[in-house]
Design an enzyme around this catalytic site. Structure first.
Site, PDB file in Angstrom:
ATOM      1  CD  GLN A  51      -7.554   3.151  -5.073  1.00 36.06           C
ATOM      2  OE1 GLN A  51      -7.100   2.478  -4.306  1.00 36.06           O
ATOM      3  NE2 GLN A  51      -8.314   3.948  -4.579  1.00 36.06           N
ATOM      4  CG  HIS A 105      -9.792   2.316   3.125  1.00 36.45           C
ATOM      5  ND1 HIS A 105      -9.834   2.557   1.872  1.00 36.45           N
ATOM      6  CD2 HIS A 105      -9.156   3.242   3.875  1.00 36.45           C
ATOM      7  CE1 HIS A 105      -8.949   3.559   1.642  1.00 36.45           C
ATOM      8  NE2 HIS A 105      -8.623   3.977   2.701  1.00 36.45           N
ATOM      9  CG  ASN A 151      -7.607  10.936  -1.234  1.00 41.70           C
ATOM     10  OD1 ASN A 151      -7.419  11.944  -1.962  1.00 41.70           O
ATOM     11  ND2 ASN A 151      -6.622  10.780  -0.036  1.00 41.70           N
ATOM     12  CB  VAL A 182      -1.592  -1.212  -7.805  1.00 38.69           C
ATOM     13  CG1 VAL A 182      -1.378  -2.514  -7.252  1.00 38.69           C
ATOM     14  CG2 VAL A 182      -3.013  -0.569  -6.942  1.00 38.69           C
ATOM     15  N   GLY A 204     -11.097   5.967  11.890  1.00 38.74           N
ATOM     16  CA  GLY A 204     -10.948   7.503  11.472  1.00 38.74           C
ATOM     17  C   GLY A 204     -12.352   7.983  11.082  1.00 38.74           C
ATOM     18  CG  ASP A 205     -11.928  10.173   7.304  1.00 37.83           C
ATOM     19  OD1 ASP A 205     -11.309   9.093   7.600  1.00 37.83           O
ATOM     20  OD2 ASP A 205     -11.786  10.987   6.356  1.00 37.83           O
ATOM     21  CD  GLN A 206     -10.816   4.742   6.773  1.00 38.35           C
ATOM     22  OE1 GLN A 206     -10.886   3.756   7.393  1.00 38.35           O
ATOM     23  NE2 GLN A 206      -9.575   5.285   6.454  1.00 38.35           N
ATOM     24  CG  HIS A 245      -3.243  13.480   5.384  1.00 42.93           C
ATOM     25  ND1 HIS A 245      -3.936  14.501   6.364  1.00 42.93           N
ATOM     26  CD2 HIS A 245      -3.996  12.356   5.817  1.00 42.93           C
ATOM     27  CE1 HIS A 245      -4.662  13.961   7.313  1.00 42.93           C
ATOM     28  NE2 HIS A 245      -4.623  12.719   6.794  1.00 42.93           N
ATOM     29  CG  ASP A 295      -2.707  17.793   5.501  1.00 42.56           C
ATOM     30  OD1 ASP A 295      -3.915  17.916   6.112  1.00 42.56           O
ATOM     31  OD2 ASP A 295      -1.769  16.693   5.207  1.00 42.56           O
TER      32      ASP A 295
HETATM   33 BR1  BUP Z   1      -2.747   1.264  -1.081  1.00 45.60          BR
HETATM   34  C1  BUP Z   1      -2.906   2.383  -2.549  1.00 45.60           C
HETATM   35  N1  BUP Z   1      -2.257   2.726  -4.762  1.00 45.60           N
HETATM   36  O1  BUP Z   1      -1.618   0.784  -3.727  1.00 45.60           O
HETATM   37  P1  BUP Z   1      -7.302   7.304   0.748  1.00 45.60           P
HETATM   38  C2  BUP Z   1      -3.405   3.526  -2.453  1.00 45.60           C
HETATM   39  N2  BUP Z   1      -3.268   4.356  -3.650  1.00 45.60           N
HETATM   40  O2  BUP Z   1      -2.886   4.431  -5.871  1.00 45.60           O
HETATM   41  P2  BUP Z   1      -5.629   5.920   2.973  1.00 45.60           P
HETATM   42  C3  BUP Z   1      -2.827   3.972  -4.807  1.00 45.60           C
HETATM   43  O3  BUP Z   1      -3.533   6.316  -2.254  1.00 45.60           O
HETATM   44  P3  BUP Z   1      -6.524   7.971   4.985  1.00 45.60           P
HETATM   45  C4  BUP Z   1      -2.328   1.744  -3.779  1.00 45.60           C
HETATM   46  O4  BUP Z   1      -5.533   5.889  -5.054  1.00 45.60           O
HETATM   47  C5  BUP Z   1      -5.616   7.249  -2.854  1.00 45.60           C
HETATM   48  O5  BUP Z   1      -5.435   8.264  -3.707  1.00 45.60           O
HETATM   49  C6  BUP Z   1      -5.301   5.824  -3.556  1.00 45.60           C
HETATM   50  O6  BUP Z   1      -6.069   7.429   0.021  1.00 45.60           O
HETATM   51  C7  BUP Z   1      -4.032   5.865  -3.663  1.00 45.60           C
HETATM   52  O7  BUP Z   1      -7.214   6.120   2.059  1.00 45.60           O
HETATM   53  C8  BUP Z   1      -4.638   7.147  -1.756  1.00 45.60           C
HETATM   54  O8  BUP Z   1      -8.338   6.304  -0.219  1.00 45.60           O
HETATM   55  C9  BUP Z   1      -5.264   6.730  -0.606  1.00 45.60           C
HETATM   56  O9  BUP Z   1      -7.930   8.442   1.313  1.00 45.60           O
HETATM   57  O10 BUP Z   1      -5.859   7.430   3.612  1.00 45.60           O
HETATM   58  O11 BUP Z   1      -4.401   5.983   2.385  1.00 45.60           O
HETATM   59  O12 BUP Z   1      -5.977   5.082   4.038  1.00 45.60           O
HETATM   60  O13 BUP Z   1      -5.926   7.060   6.289  1.00 45.60           O
HETATM   61  O14 BUP Z   1      -6.110   9.278   5.083  1.00 45.60           O
HETATM   62  O15 BUP Z   1      -8.073   7.735   4.832  1.00 45.60           O
END
Ligand code: BUP
Length: 455
Positions: free
Chosen positions: A338, A353, A357, A336, A376-378, A18, A115
């Site tokens: 990403q 996953h 994002n 890291v 969740g939404d995944q 978020h 949000d």
């Molecule tokens: Br882990 C990780 N580095 O090591 P998502 C994640 N990210 O830059 P999430 C890094 O965090 P929800 C790491 O690039 C993305 O922007 C990644 O968001 C960044 O999944 C963000 O992909 C992660 O939406 O959130 O964190 O599980 O549970 O809300 O889906």
């Protein structure tokens, strides 16, 4: 005479998934000459959130900061021990505390960007201050539409009845119930209560900003904006893929390693900021990656909250694996960058996953995905991603964590996706469309400019 620039209060809720899109929206507003105040809910749950907020404000010194000390959590709810869920609920309950904090700023706040996960708490603030509220959704248009329609589906106790195998939302392809988060069907689940409370106030918003782009989810966006889902609903405003903000955070060791790998040869494995994998599944994934024969970069997490994730790699994976695969793969624990990794030419496939994002970050770079959704939404995200042609979702694996998927199966799927040239070509095209959308004059760019003009 020139109007003063709008002053926007941006309010992220909990979790990196978020915080990241909300910070990106804040950075985009600054680049379009808006004044921005970032509201941070204190104290955040994870170390990653705390470090990102600090680094972001240092990188964008014109952004003003307001800390909202949130109310203590409600006495532990037996339905959840998830600290992020506890935080979402507390943030909603604390939203009204923002009115005095925001009513004295100079220049006055002209709009709130909330949000979606905290909007039930802040919509009253927008009313009190008599300013418009825009919502930033952190998921795909399809899941956002489902959430918008939820007040029509819930019984007393805020759960959805599991009467049929799929749920019909007008104007949309039906939702198979196996793809929806199981907690939606549990009466009075704390998180479902939060989602429903938020969805009941969405109609108060001027618009709902989405980190997606028109050609990725054309039917859903058209259905919502054509009034087919909920007549008179605020417009979906696709402004994605959101551009990265400039933060140099994260372990930099993977980059020199990636530099040594051939183009498109590496499987990048990361399940987001909050997915902890069981010991058994870690071992099977380890075997699968090794068995695939492909190079891999694996960001490994074994706890939901990063501060507690203290086991060493050797403890989780065994010394012999690390020694054996040292030329073939790299495993890291901790954060890291990403975006930087996905931008590296050596990345061939993203085993993910399916956090939204992550999907948009892969889309923006034309990287094919293999999705394995934990929660969740995944699953819905994975379905949207697959339907758009960006990758594959192996539905037989179920929710990650539901059962242990064997290493051989993982190896086979990884090899298959890595060698799928048609998929690679399709993903490359999606990358082009994504970039066209955010270029000056592109569909997402136009929507963003219009939002800012209307502020
Ligand atoms: Br882990 C990780 N580095 O090591 P998502 C994640 N990210 O830059 P999430 C890094 O965090 P929800 C790491 O690039 C993305 O922007 C990644 O968001 C960044 O999944 C963000 O992909 C992660 O939406 O959130 O964190 O599980 O549970 O809300 O889906």
């Amino acid at each position: 005479s020139q109007r003063p620039p709008p002053h926007v209060a941006v309010f992220p809720s909990a979790e990196m998934g978020h915080l990241t899109p909300l910070l990106r929206v804040a950075a985009m507003l600054v680049s379009h000459n808006c004044s921005v105040t970032l509201i941070t809910a204190q104290p955040p749950v994870s170390a990653a959130e705390a470090t990102h907020i600090t680094a972001f404000l240092a990188a964008y010194p014109t952004i003003n900061r307001i800390d909202l000390q949130i109310l203590p959590p409600t006495p532990s709810d037996p339905a959840t021990s998830d600290p992020f869920v506890v935080q979402f609920e507390a943030i909603i309950r604390s939203g009204h505390l923002l009115t005095p904090l925001l009513s004295t700023t100079s220049p006055p706040i002209s709009a709130i960007f909330s949000d979606i996960a905290s909007v039930a708490g802040v919509c009253q603030v927008a009313d009190d201050l008599d300013i418009p509220i825009y919502i930033v959704s952190i998921t795909c248009a399809r899941f956002s539409s489902f959430v918008a329609y939820m007040p029509n589906l819930v019984e007393s106790g805020s759960s959805i009845t599991m009467a049929e195998s799929s749920i019909h939302v007008p104007g949309l392809v039906p939702f198979d119930i196996s793809t929806l988060p199981p907690f939606f069907f549990i009466p009075n689940h704390i998180f479902t209560n939060c989602v429903v409370a938020n969805s009941r106030v969405l109609t108060k918003a001027k618009g709902i900003l989405l980190n997606t782009f028109h050609s990725f989810e054309p039917e859903t966006i058209a259905a919502v904006n054509g009034g087919k889902v909920i007549p008179g609903f605020p417009p979906f405003l696709p402004i994605g893929p959101l551009k990265p903000h400039k933060l140099e955070l994260g372990d930099r060791r993977p980059l020199p390693w990636l530099d040594q790998q051939p183009p498109q040869s590496v499987v990048y494995v990361c399940f987001g900021s909050r997915t902890a994998m069981s010991r058994d599944q870690i071992i099977e994934l380890r075997n699968g990656l090794e068995g695939s024969g492909k190079q891999f970069l694996w960001v490994l997490k074994s706890r939901t909250v990063d501060k507690e994730d203290t086991e060493e790699l050797e403890e989780l994976l065994g010394n012999s694996f690390i020694e054996r695969t040292k030329h073939k793969g790299m495993v890291v624990k901790g954060w890291v960058n990403q975006e930087e990794i996905l931008s590296h030419p050596s990345i061939g496939v993203f085993l993910s996953h399916g956090g939204w994002n992550s999907v948009m970050e892969a889309a923006a770079r034309g990287i094919p995905m293999l999705a394995w959704p934990p929660l969740g939404d995944q699953k819905v995200n994975a379905g949207v991603m697959e339907a758009a042609g960006l990758g594959i979702w192996e539905k037989g694996w179920g929710w990650l964590g539901e059962k242990t998927v064997k290493g051989e199966e993982i190896a086979e799927k990884v090899r298959m996706v890595m060698s799928d040239e048609r998929l690679r070509e399709k993903a490359r095209k999606i990358g082009e469309e994504a970039n066209k959308a955010i270029e000056v004059g592109g569909s997402s760019d136009k929507v963003l400019r219009e939002i800012i003009e209307n502020l």
